[in-house]
Design a protein around this motif. Structure first.
Motif, mmCIF file in Angstrom:
data_model
loop_
_atom_site.group_PDB
_atom_site.id
_atom_site.type_symbol
_atom_site.label_atom_id
_atom_site.label_comp_id
_atom_site.label_asym_id
_atom_site.label_seq_id
_atom_site.Cartn_x
_atom_site.Cartn_y
_atom_site.Cartn_z
ATOM 1 N N GLY A 1 52.672 11.625 -34.281
ATOM 2 C CA GLY A 1 51.168 11.347 -34.559
ATOM 3 C C GLY A 1 51.008 11.989 -35.881
ATOM 4 N N VAL A 2 51.316 13.147 -36.371
ATOM 5 C CA VAL A 2 51.089 13.634 -37.370
ATOM 6 C C VAL A 2 51.735 13.068 -38.638
ATOM 7 C CG1 VAL A 2 51.594 15.810 -38.912
ATOM 8 C CG2 VAL A 2 50.440 16.008 -36.547
ATOM 9 N N ILE A 3 52.926 12.658 -38.462
ATOM 10 C CA ILE A 3 54.063 11.874 -39.460
ATOM 11 C C ILE A 3 53.406 10.624 -39.770
ATOM 12 C CG2 ILE A 3 56.063 11.008 -39.595
ATOM 13 C CD1 ILE A 3 57.216 13.399 -38.209
ATOM 14 N N VAL A 4 52.964 10.060 -38.750
ATOM 15 C CA VAL A 4 52.206 8.657 -39.095
ATOM 16 C C VAL A 4 51.038 8.767 -39.662
ATOM 17 C CG1 VAL A 4 51.375 6.488 -37.698
ATOM 18 C CG2 VAL A 4 53.449 7.408 -36.885
ATOM 19 N N SER A 5 50.236 9.765 -39.306
ATOM 20 C CA SER A 5 48.956 9.968 -40.035
ATOM 21 C C SER A 5 49.176 10.271 -41.486
ATOM 22 C CB SER A 5 48.219 11.356 -39.370
ATOM 23 O OG SER A 5 47.874 11.038 -38.161
ATOM 24 N N TYR A 6 50.244 11.209 -41.871
ATOM 25 C CA TYR A 6 50.693 11.207 -43.151
ATOM 26 C C TYR A 6 50.907 10.098 -43.970
ATOM 27 C CZ TYR A 6 50.924 16.394 -42.198
ATOM 28 O OH TYR A 6 50.458 17.542 -41.799
ATOM 29 N N VAL A 7 51.813 8.995 -43.220
ATOM 30 C CA VAL A 7 52.014 7.920 -44.037
ATOM 31 C C VAL A 7 50.752 6.939 -44.002
ATOM 32 C CG1 VAL A 7 53.309 5.677 -43.632
ATOM 33 C CG2 VAL A 7 54.371 7.994 -43.107
ATOM 34 N N LEU A 8 49.811 6.955 -43.328
ATOM 35 C CA LEU A 8 48.593 6.153 -43.258
ATOM 36 C C LEU A 8 47.411 6.884 -44.115
ATOM 37 C CD1 LEU A 8 48.215 5.208 -39.516
ATOM 38 C CD2 LEU A 8 48.912 3.699 -41.626
ATOM 39 N N ILE A 9 47.573 8.088 -44.537
ATOM 40 C CA ILE A 9 46.657 8.660 -45.573
ATOM 41 C C ILE A 9 46.344 7.821 -46.698
ATOM 42 C CG2 ILE A 9 46.441 10.510 -47.269
ATOM 43 C CD1 ILE A 9 47.319 12.499 -45.167
ATOM 44 N N CYS A 10 47.292 6.857 -47.197
ATOM 45 C CA CYS A 10 47.206 5.985 -48.444
ATOM 46 C C CYS A 10 46.406 5.058 -48.101
ATOM 47 C CB CYS A 10 48.621 5.358 -48.891
ATOM 48 S SG CYS A 10 49.298 4.512 -47.672
ATOM 49 N N VAL A 11 45.755 4.909 -46.915
ATOM 50 C CA VAL A 11 44.964 3.993 -46.345
ATOM 51 C C VAL A 11 43.751 4.527 -45.772
ATOM 52 C CG1 VAL A 11 46.375 1.832 -46.395
ATOM 53 C CG2 VAL A 11 45.861 3.213 -44.392
ATOM 54 N N PHE A 12 43.578 5.897 -45.927
ATOM 55 C CA PHE A 12 42.439 6.650 -45.557
ATOM 56 C C PHE A 12 42.439 6.623 -43.986
ATOM 57 C CE2 PHE A 12 41.128 5.253 -49.857
ATOM 58 C CZ PHE A 12 41.146 6.329 -50.606
ATOM 59 N N VAL A 13 43.103 6.040 -43.395
ATOM 60 C CA VAL A 13 43.042 6.254 -41.828
ATOM 61 C C VAL A 13 43.533 7.696 -41.324
ATOM 62 C CG1 VAL A 13 43.627 5.153 -39.373
ATOM 63 C CG2 VAL A 13 42.927 3.770 -41.405
ATOM 64 N N GLY A 14 44.683 7.952 -42.022
ATOM 65 C CA GLY A 14 45.476 9.233 -41.577
ATOM 66 C C GLY A 14 44.611 10.570 -42.125
ATOM 67 N N ALA A 15 43.665 10.427 -42.781
ATOM 68 C CA ALA A 15 42.906 11.375 -43.352
ATOM 69 C C ALA A 15 41.921 12.029 -42.174
ATOM 70 C CB ALA A 15 42.248 10.928 -44.396
ATOM 71 N N PHE A 16 41.694 11.186 -41.315
ATOM 72 C CA PHE A 16 40.934 11.283 -39.974
ATOM 73 C C PHE A 16 41.757 11.614 -38.820
ATOM 74 C CE2 PHE A 16 38.213 8.376 -42.405
ATOM 75 C CZ PHE A 16 37.072 9.497 -42.691
ATOM 76 N N ALA A 17 42.999 11.126 -38.797
ATOM 77 C CA ALA A 17 43.848 11.292 -37.719
ATOM 78 C C ALA A 17 44.677 12.513 -37.756
ATOM 79 C CB ALA A 17 44.703 10.066 -37.504
ATOM 80 N N ALA A 18 44.976 12.838 -38.720
ATOM 81 C CA ALA A 18 45.894 13.920 -38.991
ATOM 82 C C ALA A 18 45.343 15.141 -38.798
ATOM 83 C CB ALA A 18 46.449 14.263 -40.598
ATOM 84 N N PRO A 19 44.162 15.707 -38.954
ATOM 85 C CA PRO A 19 43.508 16.863 -38.490
ATOM 86 C C PRO A 19 43.379 16.828 -37.115
ATOM 87 C CG PRO A 19 42.358 16.121 -40.299
ATOM 88 C CD PRO A 19 43.253 14.833 -39.967
ATOM 89 N N CYS A 20 43.175 15.869 -36.425
ATOM 90 C CA CYS A 20 42.862 15.910 -35.008
ATOM 91 C C CYS A 20 44.241 16.062 -34.290
ATOM 92 C CB CYS A 20 42.489 14.160 -34.427
ATOM 93 S SG CYS A 20 40.922 13.695 -34.901
ATOM 94 N N PHE A 21 45.646 15.733 -34.715
ATOM 95 C CA PHE A 21 46.665 16.007 -33.913
ATOM 96 C C PHE A 21 47.145 17.410 -34.392
ATOM 97 C CE2 PHE A 21 47.528 11.373 -34.324
ATOM 98 C CZ PHE A 21 47.853 11.200 -33.051
ATOM 99 N N LEU A 22 46.583 17.879 -35.876
ATOM 100 C CA LEU A 22 46.929 19.460 -35.951
ATOM 101 C C LEU A 22 46.049 20.152 -35.016
ATOM 102 C CD1 LEU A 22 46.980 18.990 -39.763
ATOM 103 C CD2 LEU A 22 49.001 19.322 -38.430
ATOM 104 N N VAL A 23 44.711 19.974 -34.784
ATOM 105 C CA VAL A 23 43.937 20.951 -34.174
ATOM 106 C C VAL A 23 44.465 20.664 -32.671
ATOM 107 C CG1 VAL A 23 41.412 21.022 -33.024
ATOM 108 C CG2 VAL A 23 41.904 20.716 -35.719
ATOM 109 N N TRP A 24 44.755 19.511 -32.322
ATOM 110 C CA TRP A 24 45.312 19.370 -31.004
ATOM 111 C C TRP A 24 46.613 20.403 -30.703
ATOM 112 C CZ3 TRP A 24 48.825 14.752 -29.035
ATOM 113 C CH2 TRP A 24 48.945 14.793 -27.670
ATOM 114 N N SER A 25 47.339 20.454 -31.701
ATOM 115 C CA SER A 25 48.589 21.196 -31.577
ATOM 116 C C SER A 25 48.195 22.966 -31.443
ATOM 117 C CB SER A 25 49.709 20.955 -32.725
ATOM 118 O OG SER A 25 50.739 21.829 -32.475
ATOM 119 N N ILE A 26 47.336 23.197 -32.289
ATOM 120 C CA ILE A 26 46.798 24.498 -32.655
ATOM 121 C C ILE A 26 46.286 25.007 -31.132
ATOM 122 C CG2 ILE A 26 45.035 26.067 -33.495
ATOM 123 C CD1 ILE A 26 45.734 24.837 -36.191
ATOM 124 N N VAL A 27 45.275 24.213 -30.514
ATOM 125 C CA VAL A 27 44.667 24.575 -29.176
ATOM 126 C C VAL A 27 45.818 24.470 -28.186
ATOM 127 C CG1 VAL A 27 43.000 23.428 -27.483
ATOM 128 C CG2 VAL A 27 42.399 23.423 -30.046
#
Length: 134
Positions: free
Chosen positions: A88-114
């Protein structure tokens, strides 16, 4: 009414006629039971995992800070959750170029920290095989 023969008690068994009994089976490590090289859980009596609770929790808690999520779950053997977080994080990093990953990556990172906090705070976290981590 038919005549039945009188009742005769069964013949007595002599001790030498009984089959020899062997030693009791071992608690773990024999007869198809899993070995317990790291000891047994004092509460449940099940074998302990070879994985460490502290290592899994710290990997899960600290690696999202550098951009990798799910490594603690992969270490503990929970492949489905670990791969979901990591991919999820890797795909979000790839999708940052279309601005979708900018919202998804923090969600996966926060999920992992919790998830790392939950592993560290849990009284008896389990590995991928269901054994209690040391």
């Amino acid at each position: 009414m038919p005549d039945y023969p009188p009742y005769e008690p069964p013949p007595e068994r002599r001790p030498e006629a009984q089959p020899p009994w062997g030693p009791p089976p071992p608690a773990f490590g024999g007869y198809g039971m899993p070995a317990a090289p790291y000891g047994l859980d004092p509460v449940t009596g099940l074998p302990l995992s070879d994985k460490s609770k502290a290592t899994a929790g710290l990997l899960q808690l600290l690696l999202p800070l550098v951009g990798l999520a799910g490594v603690g779950r992969l270490y503990s053997g929970s492949m489905a959750i670990g791969l979901c977080q990591l991919l999820g994080v890797i795909v979000s990093y790839v999708l940052i170029c279309v601005f979708v990953g900018a919202f998804a990556a923090p969600c996966f990172l926060v999920w992992s920290i919790v998830d790392g906090i939950v592993i560290l705070a849990s009284a008896a976290p389990r590995d991928g095989l269901g054994r209690v981590m040391r």
